[in-house]
Design an enzyme around this catalytic site. Structure first.
Site, PDB file in Angstrom:
ATOM      1  N   GLU A  48      10.569  78.198   3.593  1.00  0.00           N
ATOM      2  CA  GLU A  48       9.953  77.098   3.079  1.00  0.00           C
ATOM      3  C   GLU A  48       9.791  77.431   1.336  1.00  0.00           C
ATOM      4  O   GLU A  48       9.637  78.506   0.989  1.00  0.00           O
ATOM      5  CB  GLU A  48       8.325  77.025   3.929  1.00  0.00           C
ATOM      6  CG  GLU A  48       7.628  75.661   3.302  1.00  0.00           C
ATOM      7  CD  GLU A  48       6.531  75.662   4.271  1.00  0.00           C
ATOM      8  OE1 GLU A  48       5.724  74.235   4.040  1.00  0.00           O
ATOM      9  OE2 GLU A  48       6.065  76.364   5.028  1.00  0.00           O
ATOM     10  N   ASN A 195       7.374  67.191  10.337  1.00  0.00           N
ATOM     11  CA  ASN A 195       6.611  68.528  10.471  1.00  0.00           C
ATOM     12  C   ASN A 195       5.243  68.438  10.682  1.00  0.00           C
ATOM     13  O   ASN A 195       4.439  67.883  10.040  1.00  0.00           O
ATOM     14  CB  ASN A 195       6.987  69.624   9.408  1.00  0.00           C
ATOM     15  CG  ASN A 195       6.102  70.810   9.634  1.00  0.00           C
ATOM     16  OD1 ASN A 195       6.294  71.613  10.387  1.00  0.00           O
ATOM     17  ND2 ASN A 195       5.103  70.982   8.738  1.00  0.00           N
ATOM     18  N   GLU A 196       4.803  68.995  11.874  1.00  0.00           N
ATOM     19  CA  GLU A 196       3.332  69.188  12.190  1.00  0.00           C
ATOM     20  C   GLU A 196       2.712  67.431  11.942  1.00  0.00           C
ATOM     21  O   GLU A 196       1.777  67.443  11.134  1.00  0.00           O
ATOM     22  CB  GLU A 196       2.529  70.314  11.456  1.00  0.00           C
ATOM     23  CG  GLU A 196       3.081  71.480  11.739  1.00  0.00           C
ATOM     24  CD  GLU A 196       2.409  72.703  11.163  1.00  0.00           C
ATOM     25  OE1 GLU A 196       1.334  72.488  10.495  1.00  0.00           O
ATOM     26  OE2 GLU A 196       2.522  73.792  11.995  1.00  0.00           O
ATOM     27  N   TYR A 263       1.153  80.499  16.352  1.00  0.00           N
ATOM     28  CA  TYR A 263       0.647  81.920  15.469  1.00  0.00           C
ATOM     29  C   TYR A 263      -0.185  82.946  16.295  1.00  0.00           C
ATOM     30  O   TYR A 263      -1.184  82.250  16.849  1.00  0.00           O
ATOM     31  CB  TYR A 263       0.303  81.469  14.142  1.00  0.00           C
ATOM     32  CG  TYR A 263       1.263  80.835  13.119  1.00  0.00           C
ATOM     33  CD1 TYR A 263       2.174  81.625  12.620  1.00  0.00           C
ATOM     34  CD2 TYR A 263       1.340  79.511  12.975  1.00  0.00           C
ATOM     35  CE1 TYR A 263       2.975  80.941  11.829  1.00  0.00           C
ATOM     36  CE2 TYR A 263       2.270  78.936  12.377  1.00  0.00           C
ATOM     37  CZ  TYR A 263       3.206  79.579  11.493  1.00  0.00           C
ATOM     38  OH  TYR A 263       4.022  78.904  10.648  1.00  0.00           O
ATOM     39  N   GLU A 318       8.223  77.543  14.509  1.00  0.00           N
ATOM     40  CA  GLU A 318       6.947  78.364  13.879  1.00  0.00           C
ATOM     41  C   GLU A 318       6.378  79.207  14.727  1.00  0.00           C
ATOM     42  O   GLU A 318       5.541  78.614  15.703  1.00  0.00           O
ATOM     43  CB  GLU A 318       5.884  77.381  13.100  1.00  0.00           C
ATOM     44  CG  GLU A 318       6.722  76.776  11.812  1.00  0.00           C
ATOM     45  CD  GLU A 318       5.697  75.874  11.096  1.00  0.00           C
ATOM     46  OE1 GLU A 318       4.641  76.499  10.931  1.00  0.00           O
ATOM     47  OE2 GLU A 318       5.983  75.013  10.512  1.00  0.00           O
ATOM     48  N   GLN A 367       7.664  83.716   8.248  1.00  0.00           N
ATOM     49  CA  GLN A 367       8.957  83.355   7.677  1.00  0.00           C
ATOM     50  C   GLN A 367       9.983  84.172   7.238  1.00  0.00           C
ATOM     51  O   GLN A 367       9.662  85.371   7.294  1.00  0.00           O
ATOM     52  CB  GLN A 367       8.886  82.209   6.391  1.00  0.00           C
ATOM     53  CG  GLN A 367       8.040  81.238   6.785  1.00  0.00           C
ATOM     54  CD  GLN A 367       7.492  80.118   5.626  1.00  0.00           C
ATOM     55  OE1 GLN A 367       8.443  80.416   4.406  1.00  0.00           O
ATOM     56  NE2 GLN A 367       6.644  79.284   5.800  1.00  0.00           N
TER      57      GLN A 367
END
Length: 514
Positions: A48, A195-196, A263, A318, A367
């Site tokens: 990103e 995204n999201e 996460y 992610e 990432q």
């Protein structure tokens, strides 16, 4: 009462306590017709426009003294090619829904600047755009995964981007690409539609987003010449209603994948340090990481209701550990060190994905360089490989191999009254007939005796590699870049259809049998 007996043993100079409790792993039969293939795309990555992920990480510009090819660091190219990175997601993340791709094409001195409002408020000069990214993917030998802007963009804008990168027929976008120096298209297959969307991508409801997805996906499908894999912006963690709503409301002919983000984190308000963490903080992070099993299982069950043939992939685009940033660094750059704890997260998570490969067919670690659970860290001309890099490289033997289902009966890693399964495993058979077994012992205090029963698998030769260190908090630094790296593992005993090994505390082992 039967008392367990324990002894102290030494691995790589570190003392580990081993008890007589034993883990047993049973491998099932290999059936190439029924067992799923572990998609190589499970081992994909994410880049990103965030901190030094792109600029200074991948890209230094073609005038830099750091050795590069068209501005992309040669050392990063070599490292990622060795790791075998199948796909790379770009340009975000939250950045994607503020990114307008036409700002990043054409002469660099004519490209407009913007402010990266999500990540540090820094100026983005758009010098790394569509051509730079897609040409870099060719250097890496990886497939691009473009995240389209539906938060602040338009249907026309995304449709034009599809044509620009994937169409070779005569049309305004392919002609524009040719004017900018690229005659042949890149044939981009993987596309994220926003995204999201539940958060930074627009704070949408699942019903609203499902309708938006249908609209965008319809016009994307008509834009390119190649086969398109469209990924819907999926749920955060245990938002099962989001997945249910998308599966119920999006026609299957418009979607090939549904995303999931999770996460490993202690607390969003206070995430804890990346290196000087306590064992309690380690336990909490592993508890969060191992929750991936529950999330994948439950989201897959919802998808099964609407897609029993499993044609739509679950895309965990992610995942990774998230801690407080390193002291004295920009909090918006998400730069963190990477320890043996991260190797545990990577090994356990990849085992989960492998074992659910009938539905999980892509995943993207967050990432790739200098951001969150990165596989590479850079400091000007210096570059180091992290423990996470080494796990991903060790595990790449599973890419496109046939899954071997297994059952694990393990004792626990305990901390106070809390406990977690100590041993994680997955196994596969590659096209050459070699069987690989990946094992993780998350217990930081005790080595574990493990017996792997091979069942119908016949083998006469075994080799292995191990990743471990003296302490959970150990990491590779720019002054000590090779403190943690894989070593040969020669202590696996193959006899009478079983493997017996002693796994050191906090270790990752990959075995090869032929």
């Amino acid at each position: 009462m039967k008392l367990s007996t324990c002894l102290t043993i030494i691995f790589f100079g570190a003392a580990s306590l081993i008890c007589n409790a034993q883990t047993t792993i049973q491998l099932s039969a290999v059936d190439n017709g029924k067992n799923p293939v572990i998609s190589k795309y499970i081992y994909s990555h994410f880049a990103e426009h965030l901190g030094h992920g792109i600029y200074g990480g991948f890209y230094v510009g073609d005038t830099s003294k750091i050795p590069n090819t068209n501005g992309v660091r040669n050392d990063v190219i070599a490292a990622l090619r060795k790791m075998k990175i199948p796909a790379l997601r770009w340009p975000g993340g939250c950045f994607a829904d503020t990114y307008h791709w036409k700002d990043g094409i054409g002469p660099k001195d004519k490209r407009p600047e913007m402010v990266n409002r999500w990540w540090g408020g820094v100026t983005e000069d758009n010098s790394f755009g569509t051509h730079e990214f897609l040409n870099m993917c060719e250097l890496l030998g990886t497939e691009p995964y473009l995240a389209g802007n539906i938060g602040s963009g338009t249907v026309q804008e995304l449709s034009d981007w599809v044509q620009y990168v994937s169409s070779d027929s005569k049309n305004p976008m392919s002609e524009l690409r040719k004017q900018n120096g690229r005659d042949k298209s890149w044939k981009v297959g993987f596309w994220g539609v926003g995204n999201e969307a539940w958060g930074c991508g627009g704070n949408m409801t699942p019903e609203y987003y499902a309708n938006e997805f249908r609209k965008y996906s319809t016009f994307m499908a008509n834009g390119g010449d190649g086969k398109m894999f469209r990924v819907a912006s999926g749920a955060s963690d245990d938002d099962y209603n989001w997945t249910e709503t998308l599966m119920k409301n999006i026609p299957h002919g418009l979607v090939e994948g549904v995303a999931l983000h999770h996460y490993a984190i202690i607390d969003w308000g206070k995430k804890g340090p990346s290196t000087n963490f306590t064992e309690k903080q380690y336990f909490q992070i592993m508890q969060s990481a191992m929750r991936m099993e529950e999330l994948v299982t439950k989201h897959s069950a919802i998808m099964d209701k609407y897609d029993p043939g499993k044609k739509i992939a679950l895309v965990v685009d992610e995942w990774g550990g998230w801690y407080d940033v390193e002291p004295s660094t920009n909090p918006g750059f998400l730069y963190q060190q990477n320890t043996i704890r991260d190797a545990m997260i990577a090994g356990v998570t990849l085992n989960i994905f492998n074992n659910h490969s009938e539905r999980v067919r892509m995943a993207n670690l967050a990432q790739c360089v200098n951001v969150l659970q990165a596989v590479i860290l850079t400091d000007n001309a210096k570059m180091i490989l992290t423990p996470t890099y080494h796990v991903m490289e060790m595990y790449n033997v599973h890419q496109d191999a046939t899954l071997i289902p297994l059952t694990v009966k393990t004792d626990d890693y305990t901390l106070g009254t809390d406990k977690l399964p100590a041993i994680s495993a997955s196994a596969s058979k590659d096209k050459d007939g070699v069987v690989h077994i990946s094992l993780v012992n998350i217990d930081p205090n005790k080595a574990k005796q493990v017996t792997v029963n091979l069942g119908d698998i016949k083998s006469t030769h075994i080799t292995g590699r191990i990743l471990t260190s003296q302490k959970l908090q150990d990491y590779n630094s720019f002054t000590e870049p090779d403190k943690i790296k894989p070593e040969p593992f020669k202590d696996a005993i193959l006899k009478n259809g079983a493997i017996n090994i002693t796994m050191p505390a906090a270790s990752v082992i990959v075995l090869a049998l032929n």
